[in-house]
Design an enzyme around this catalytic site. Structure first.
Site, PDB file in Angstrom:
ATOM      1  N   HIS A 121     -46.691 118.436  31.143  1.00 35.96           N
ATOM      2  CA  HIS A 121     -47.100 117.117  31.655  1.00 35.96           C
ATOM      3  C   HIS A 121     -48.253 116.642  30.769  1.00 35.96           C
ATOM      4  O   HIS A 121     -48.993 117.457  30.222  1.00 35.96           O
ATOM      5  CB  HIS A 121     -47.572 117.322  33.101  1.00 35.96           C
ATOM      6  CG  HIS A 121     -47.941 116.074  33.839  1.00 35.96           C
ATOM      7  ND1 HIS A 121     -49.158 115.459  33.690  1.00 35.96           N
ATOM      8  CD2 HIS A 121     -47.263 115.342  34.765  1.00 35.96           C
ATOM      9  CE1 HIS A 121     -49.216 114.404  34.482  1.00 35.96           C
ATOM     10  NE2 HIS A 121     -48.079 114.309  35.145  1.00 35.96           N
ATOM     11  N   ASP A 198     -50.981 125.497  34.382  1.00 43.89           N
ATOM     12  CA  ASP A 198     -50.924 124.256  35.151  1.00 43.89           C
ATOM     13  C   ASP A 198     -49.969 124.500  36.308  1.00 43.89           C
ATOM     14  O   ASP A 198     -48.742 124.525  36.126  1.00 43.89           O
ATOM     15  CB  ASP A 198     -50.426 123.131  34.236  1.00 43.89           C
ATOM     16  CG  ASP A 198     -50.154 121.851  35.013  1.00 43.89           C
ATOM     17  OD1 ASP A 198     -50.375 121.824  36.235  1.00 43.89           O
ATOM     18  OD2 ASP A 198     -49.701 120.875  34.380  1.00 43.89           O
ATOM     19  N   GLN A 201     -46.990 121.736  39.869  1.00 45.81           N
ATOM     20  CA  GLN A 201     -45.660 121.641  40.501  1.00 45.81           C
ATOM     21  C   GLN A 201     -45.229 122.949  41.153  1.00 45.81           C
ATOM     22  O   GLN A 201     -44.133 123.013  41.718  1.00 45.81           O
ATOM     23  CB  GLN A 201     -44.600 121.259  39.456  1.00 45.81           C
ATOM     24  CG  GLN A 201     -44.740 119.856  38.903  1.00 45.81           C
ATOM     25  CD  GLN A 201     -44.539 118.775  39.952  1.00 45.81           C
ATOM     26  OE1 GLN A 201     -43.976 119.008  41.026  1.00 45.81           O
ATOM     27  NE2 GLN A 201     -45.022 117.588  39.650  1.00 45.81           N
ATOM     28  N   LYS A 224     -49.926 117.406  45.846  1.00 44.11           N
ATOM     29  CA  LYS A 224     -48.564 117.849  45.544  1.00 44.11           C
ATOM     30  C   LYS A 224     -48.148 119.034  46.415  1.00 44.11           C
ATOM     31  O   LYS A 224     -47.051 119.553  46.290  1.00 44.11           O
ATOM     32  CB  LYS A 224     -48.450 118.225  44.066  1.00 44.11           C
ATOM     33  CG  LYS A 224     -48.616 117.010  43.148  1.00 44.11           C
ATOM     34  CD  LYS A 224     -48.204 117.328  41.754  1.00 44.11           C
ATOM     35  CE  LYS A 224     -48.709 116.306  40.765  1.00 44.11           C
ATOM     36  NZ  LYS A 224     -47.855 115.105  40.689  1.00 44.11           N
ATOM     37  N   CYS A 362     -44.510 111.159  32.806  1.00 41.10           N
ATOM     38  CA  CYS A 362     -45.749 111.709  32.202  1.00 41.10           C
ATOM     39  C   CYS A 362     -45.454 112.940  31.343  1.00 41.10           C
ATOM     40  O   CYS A 362     -46.233 113.907  31.345  1.00 41.10           O
ATOM     41  CB  CYS A 362     -46.793 112.045  33.256  1.00 41.10           C
ATOM     42  SG  CYS A 362     -47.365 110.627  34.145  1.00 41.10           S
TER      43      CYS A 362
END
Ligand SMILES: Cc1ncc(COP(=O)(O)O)c(C=O)c1O
Length: 404
Positions: A121, A198, A201, A224, A362
């Protein structure tokens, strides 16, 4: 608790959009919030609101205790060894910038290498790209296969004595790919390279245990994972945090200040300058507690089954192409339709009460790699059902009829 009943916990889902029952399939952009989270924030403001770490009065003590309790809950939820390894930030983006600027930047010499992947992302790509430019370093990009997986042998070769960091997504926001973070971390560590993950998600969709993953940093966003917007967290190993300088300067991050100098507080306070998002942290902890009621294997299976069902339905539509087929993935399905712009498809779906994402998601470097500029992305959450998926597939068919 049973996943089948989860949608009843989310008041927003009960409404109609454009005279249709809402089908919310834009969970990778943001998730909806269960009543437990909404109640936790409201109750904080109704009973305990005060600034933290400042007053001696009852409300301040109550707010401080709730804020600290929130940190402990979030730490337990992601498997951090100690609550002081959790820094509250605004979102995953801020967490990743923090690591880039205060953990990695001071170590860099011209010619050093920063390793990222082609499926990041922008939030885990642009901070490293810009840092490489600032410090005259080389940004290296691990390739992605046509199936939508990381090329792990290339990754292994790209870790060199010059590599100062590896930044990698736990789960791709476009392809849904679940990357083998534990193996990747072990590989990077054999070469002495720290790993920043990261997890934006991943948290809320797969079990996350930072201790087991072994990563140095892990970033995620509250919104999220069924929590509030404006709050996220950065896990950092205490051995790193204790050596890192502050990110922002100001109140709440000091031990003492004189006209000439300042002694900074220990982690995590050192990295939380100014009044924090107290209600947000409490909401994030409530989201963590909400998720802890479910069995992770069931959550993963549920979202994966929905994605498989969606792929099967979409694959039968002529002129539609589902992008990628990673072996391990969450409930994210990206697709394109010959001759139709994703925004037009999403607009028709919206007229039927179905929310999906359209655009570059993104992740422009990844889309360029895949030969695309824009996709439709349907992404599942805990409250979605096969009925939602069937409605999406029927909606896509209708969009094609209307638009072609
Ligand atoms: C994989 C990934 N990383 C980072 C982010 C950034 O999250 P936030 O906007 O909450 O900082 C997103 C948001 O879509 C994401 O999907």
């Amino acid at each position: 608790m049973k996943i089948a009943a989860a949608s009843a916990d989310f008041p927003i889902l009960a409404q109609k959009i454009n005279q249709h029952s809402l089908v919310y399939l834009d969970n990778a952009a943001t998730t909806q919030k269960p009543r437990l989270v909404l109640d936790a924030e409201r109750s904080y403001y109704e009973t305990s609101n005060a600034n933290v770490h400042r007053g001696v009065h009852t409300l301040s003590a109550r707010a401080t205790q709730a804020y600290q309790q929130a940190r402990s809950t979030v730490a337990r939820f992601v498997g951090a060894a100690d609550p002081s390894e959790i820094i509250f930030v605004r979102n995953a983006t801020e967490a990743l910038n923090l690591v880039a600027q205060i953990f990695v930047a001071p170590k860099l010499q011209p010619g050093d290498e920063l390793l990222v992947t082609h499926m990041e992302h922008h939030s885990n790509f642009v901070p490293w790209q810009q840092l490489a430019k600032q410090k005259k370093c080389v940004l290296k990009v691990v390739p992605v296969t046509d199936a939508g997986e990381l090329d792990l042998s290339a990754l292994s070769r790209m870790l060199t004595v010059k590599t100062k960091v590896l930044a990698v997504a736990h789960v791709s926001n476009v392809l849904g790919t679940i990357n083998p973070i534990k193996e990747i971390v072990a590989l990077a560590h054999t070469k002495g390279v720290p790993v920043v993950v990261d997890g934006a998600q991943a948290v809320g969709h797969v079990a996350v245990d930072v201790g087991q993953l072994g990563c140095d940093f892990y970033a995620f966003s509250g919104h999220k994972m069924y929590g509030p917007t404006g709050i996220g967290a950065l896990f950092g190993k205490s051995e790193h945090l204790e050596k890192m300088p502050p990110f922002l300067y100001g109140g709440d991050m000091i031990n003492s200040v004189t006209l000439d100098q300042t002694e900074f507080a220990h982690a995590p306070q050192r990295f939380e300058a100014g009044t924090p998002n107290i209600a947000g942290a409490i909401g994030l902890a409530a989201a963590s507690s909400y998720l802890e009621q479910f069995d992770w294997q069931e959550v993963v299976r549920h979202e994966r089954n929905l994605a498989d069902h969606m792929r099967a339905g979409l694959d039968r539509i002529a002129g539609l192409r589902v992008i990628g087929l990673p072996r391990h993935s969450v409930g994210i399905v990206p697709f394109v339709i010959d001759g139709l712009h994703p925004h037009d498809v999403a607009t028709v779906l919206d007229s039927q009460g179905i929310a999906v994402r359209s655009g570059h998601a993104c992740a422009q470097p990844l889309l360029t790699r895949l030969g695309l500029t824009s996709i439709v992305r349907a992404s599942c959450g805990i409250y979605n059902t096969t009925k939602d998926v069937d409605q999406l597939v029927a909606g896509v068919r209708q969009a094609i009829t209307l638009l072609k």
